[in-house]
Design a protein around this motif. Structure first.
Motif, PDB file in Angstrom:
ATOM      1  N   UNK A  56      31.516  31.628  36.433  1.00 49.38           N
ATOM      2  CA  UNK A  56      30.910  33.142  36.456  1.00 49.38           C
ATOM      3  C   UNK A  56      30.357  33.969  35.718  1.00 49.38           C
ATOM      4  N   UNK A  57      31.655  34.152  34.804  1.00 48.49           N
ATOM      5  CA  UNK A  57      31.795  35.080  33.469  1.00 48.49           C
ATOM      6  C   UNK A  57      30.635  35.171  32.657  1.00 48.49           C
ATOM      7  N   UNK A  58      29.949  36.345  32.399  1.00 45.98           N
ATOM      8  CA  UNK A  58      29.364  36.344  31.799  1.00 45.98           C
ATOM      9  C   UNK A  58      29.387  37.183  30.129  1.00 45.98           C
TER      10      UNK A  58
ATOM     11  N   UNK B 173      32.090  40.415  30.063  1.00 47.46           N
ATOM     12  CA  UNK B 173      32.074  41.496  30.992  1.00 47.46           C
ATOM     13  C   UNK B 173      32.649  41.234  32.336  1.00 47.46           C
ATOM     14  N   UNK B 174      33.192  42.416  32.356  1.00 46.49           N
ATOM     15  CA  UNK B 174      34.802  42.046  33.420  1.00 46.49           C
ATOM     16  C   UNK B 174      34.222  41.609  34.521  1.00 46.49           C
TER      17      UNK B 174
ATOM     18  N   UNK C 205      24.814  39.777  41.291  1.00 51.76           N
ATOM     19  CA  UNK C 205      25.997  39.393  39.797  1.00 51.76           C
ATOM     20  C   UNK C 205      26.172  41.038  39.010  1.00 51.76           C
ATOM     21  N   UNK C 206      25.781  41.948  40.285  1.00 51.50           N
ATOM     22  CA  UNK C 206      26.956  43.317  39.726  1.00 51.50           C
ATOM     23  C   UNK C 206      27.398  44.061  40.808  1.00 51.50           C
TER      24      UNK C 206
ATOM     25  N   UNK D 167      29.556  46.519  43.505  1.00 49.11           N
ATOM     26  CA  UNK D 167      31.695  47.646  42.226  1.00 49.11           C
ATOM     27  C   UNK D 167      32.867  47.163  43.866  1.00 49.11           C
TER      28      UNK D 167
ATOM     29  N   UNK E 135      32.215  49.066  38.441  1.00 49.92           N
ATOM     30  CA  UNK E 135      31.300  47.759  38.504  1.00 49.92           C
ATOM     31  C   UNK E 135      32.311  46.230  37.773  1.00 49.92           C
TER      32      UNK E 135
ATOM     33  N   UNK F   3      20.515  41.902  41.271  1.00 54.25           N
ATOM     34  CA  UNK F   3      20.405  43.481  39.970  1.00 54.25           C
ATOM     35  C   UNK F   3      20.285  44.082  40.922  1.00 54.25           C
TER      36      UNK F   3
ATOM     37  N   UNK G 184      30.852  41.744  36.492  1.00 51.75           N
ATOM     38  CA  UNK G 184      30.085  41.270  37.139  1.00 51.75           C
ATOM     39  C   UNK G 184      30.272  39.398  37.231  1.00 51.75           C
TER      40      UNK G 184
ATOM     41  N   UNK H 147      27.624  35.615  37.269  1.00 60.53           N
ATOM     42  CA  UNK H 147      27.333  35.251  37.294  1.00 60.53           C
ATOM     43  C   UNK H 147      26.685  33.866  38.038  1.00 60.53           C
TER      44      UNK H 147
ATOM     45  N   UNK I 112      34.348  48.099  30.604  1.00 56.38           N
ATOM     46  CA  UNK I 112      33.284  46.974  31.349  1.00 56.38           C
ATOM     47  C   UNK I 112      33.505  45.847  30.632  1.00 56.38           C
TER      48      UNK I 112
END
Lengths: 430, 430
Positions: A66-68, A80-81, A123-124, A126, A110, A15, A112, A114, A49
């Motif tokens: 990898x999705x949060x 989180x998208x 990890x974050x 645009x 943005x 980040x 996200x 992981x 988000x």
């Protein structure tokens, strides 16, 4: 509160804080794309988000891990998208009755993931997306490429290449080899690694994924096809899928897209058919494309047609095609190549404060400059002039304005060019 | 993947999809503030959406329970940012060696609060912040008010009022009553509820929070002070804090801010001292302010000086003052009052496709319009003309362009005004 116990100021791995010249480039890139999108008649939308986890799962293949995900205050599973495309499909079906089809939207925001963080993989980050929903016309697929061409030209990438392929063409080819549908997805995933592992690597991947060795030479031949002449490539591919309905359909759509792009003025050297381009995401069904430039590994944009995605949320199928511009690699590349705006200072003018009695005059003058559209900083302290000049210099502000009692008495102010040292007097506006 | 099992397309409570005219207003409001911020020499920065939880905790008083915390893939306690101010303080101390003070930054981005969702209170929303770090000059506090004034004027709120108060003034007053420091924070929190519960409600709050009843009439008198004339208000307050060092310091800073604002051309009727304005957040230490307009409950901006916040992260204290524009209430109000841009169509022109043979000519013409800065949609289908006109009409696109074989033969295209029905011919550009 233990106010005396200091918390170490730090950011999470993957980040980033962004500022200074980097932000100038980012805002420039964002503004260029936003202008182009609006120029082509796309509307801005925003989706949240956070989504219900179930909206996002089952759409991203192997990358889904990898999705949060987490549980919110109300005990809901939320996420989180991961991209802006699945939320767009959710949006389309949820608001179907309000939307006039075909619908063209853009979104720059943005997302996200992981992922293992390293340079160029955060990890974050645009995403910068356009999509057209509600038409299966190749005019739409071609328009996406027209937008890409316009944007990359505007940003200074005259030599960019739009790599183009078609899922149905690849599927048809694999089908013609008598590989099962279940195995086909393994073939895709192996081919998708070409850029990372090369032809030998793909061969190994195919074997590891259980593809029978008799098919492998033909697959390798197919993905090695390369060439600048799209007409030659089209006829080579026509031979390879001859008699396979799916493959021929894919090929004819490719042909049509290329024809329309030529009508719209995209030079043929900016578009190149690439049979090994498959793109990893599960949801593509038709044309797929990426933008590459020489000397940069990886792509600067990627997208395609995904006619099946909305069907995950609704019984009505909504055709859709779109692209995500790789905002982060693009900004990184432009920063490295110094392709961004030259002026990265926070202001055009710095007004020094000669003494506290001059506040009113200086603030008045500042407002006057601002109404002319100039970006103006005013010194907060009537400190020594040398110190104030040094401040302007450190910030890279190109011009300093001095309005002291002497100047005021003569009805003028002095503008000093910080690079040349040149000074000139101007009349104080009334 | 169970592709046939439909997922209900829905958004989480308190999270919104935004589109159409609403997005036009939002982009307009964002652009106005961004222009004003740049006009005053502020730099864009971005901080991450996720922070280590410990960065955010202990900064927001009673509201802290609204922070979204969770554990990430690496087992770290992380949190979605609650505002942009605490991350900015973290940013300042973390990058202290790179930053030239005083430093002026703006940021317009999303924040998250797990609040009870209702109209006007969402769980995800935008904040629109500026801050000045590294100076205790009242020129800085005043500049924040100048920026607010410029922005609200530009957006059409000529009658907006900037309510102004000072934490040291209020603290000094409470101190002069011999209320302990621990109790003082309870007094703040009670006063902060004035707008919601009124004077009687504050009285009850004070009692509930254990404030001795003998102090209550004086507190109520203080917070009832009201009046348009700032000079009268300043002298009334001077009497109330006479002899209390803290109170007198606060008052003299207030005076200076008001004087500088007058120098900068803010009319006195747009600034009003409001002794009952305290703002709930723990971290304010000096001037505090809010922007209100008649007929709208709540504030459209709020901020103040927070000289102690950076000290939570570092031994160096960095003075700071800033404001968050209430982006969401502002957009809501402007949408309701139809104060946004009049043209909310996604394009200026819609080019119909007479038949498929006309594709090349129509696409060529479209590109020509776009290079002139016009926003242009092209029909994807050569369907019946009536259907294409209907599409343009539904989208509210004001003009339709027809270029069929007859027009082409004559070297012209036809522009039809969709509101008046008027048609005119123009020459096809070469």
């Amino acid at each position: 509160m233990l106010q005396n116990q200091k918390i170490e100021p730090r950011t999470l791995q993957g980040f980033d804080d962004r500022h200074g010249a980097e932000m100038i480039v980012r805002n420039h890139v964002k503004n260029v794309w936003e202008d182009i999108f609006q120029n082509f008649g796309y509307s801005a939308i925003e989706t949240p988000s956070l989504e219900y986890s179930e909206i996002l799962t089952g759409k991203y293949g192997e990358e889904e891990k990898l999705i949060y995900h987490f549980e919110d205050h109300g005990g809901r599973r939320v996420a989180l998208r991961y991209d802006q495309t699945v939320p767009f499909a959710r949006y389309l079906t949820q608001h179907r009755n309000l939307i006039v089809l075909p619908f063209k939207r853009y979104e720059i925001s943005r997302v996200w993931r992981a992922d293992a963080a390293r340079k160029g993989r955060r990890r974050e980050f645009y995403q910068c997306d356009i999509d057209i929903a509600g038409t299966d016309s190749m005019m739409a697929d071609s328009e996406i490429l027209q937008v890409l061409y316009a944007g990359f030209m505007k940003l200074g990438f005259a030599e960019h290449k739009i790599l183009l392929n078609h899922r149905k063409l690849v599927s048809g080819f694999i089908q013609s080899l008598n590989i099962s549908q279940e195995q086909a997805i393994e073939v895709y995933r192996a081919i998708d690694k070409f850029d990372k592992v090369g032809q030998e690597g793909v061969k190994k991947e195919l074997l590891d994924r259980g593809i029978q060795s008799q098919f492998i030479p033909k697959i390798l031949e197919f993905i090695s096809l390369d060439g600048d002449n799209n007409q030659v490539m089209l006829s080579t591919l026509a031979d390879l899928v001859k008699g396979n309905e799916l493959g021929e359909l894919g090929l004819s759509e490719l042909k049509e897209i290329i024809e329309i792009c030529a009508f719209a003025g995209i030079p043929s050297q900016n578009i190149q058919i690439s049979p090994r381009l498959v793109r990893g995401l599960d949801y593509y069904t038709g044309a797929i494309f990426e933008v590459v430039v020489d000397g940069f590994p990886g792509s600067l944009a990627g997208g395609g047609r995904y006619d099946g995605l909305c069907g995950r949320f609704s019984n009505e199928e909504i055709h859709a095609v779109g692209v995500a511009v790789g905002f982060e690699p693009l900004c990184m590349l432009m920063t490295e190549k110094k392709m961004g705006p030259k002026n990265t200072a926070p202001a055009d003018l710095f007004l020094v404060l000669f003494n506290n009695e001059m506040k009113k005059d200086v603030l008045h003058l500042a407002q006057n400059f601002r109404t002319k559209g100039l970006r103006v900083q005013v010194s907060y302290e009537a400190s020594k002039l040398g110190k104030q000049f040094e401040k302007a210099n450190k910030l890279g502000i190109p011009q300093v304005v001095i309005l002291g009692p002497d100047e005021k008495a003569r009805g003028v102010y002095v503008v000093k060019n910080m690079e040349t040292g040149e000074q000139k007097e101007e009349k104080i506006p009334v």
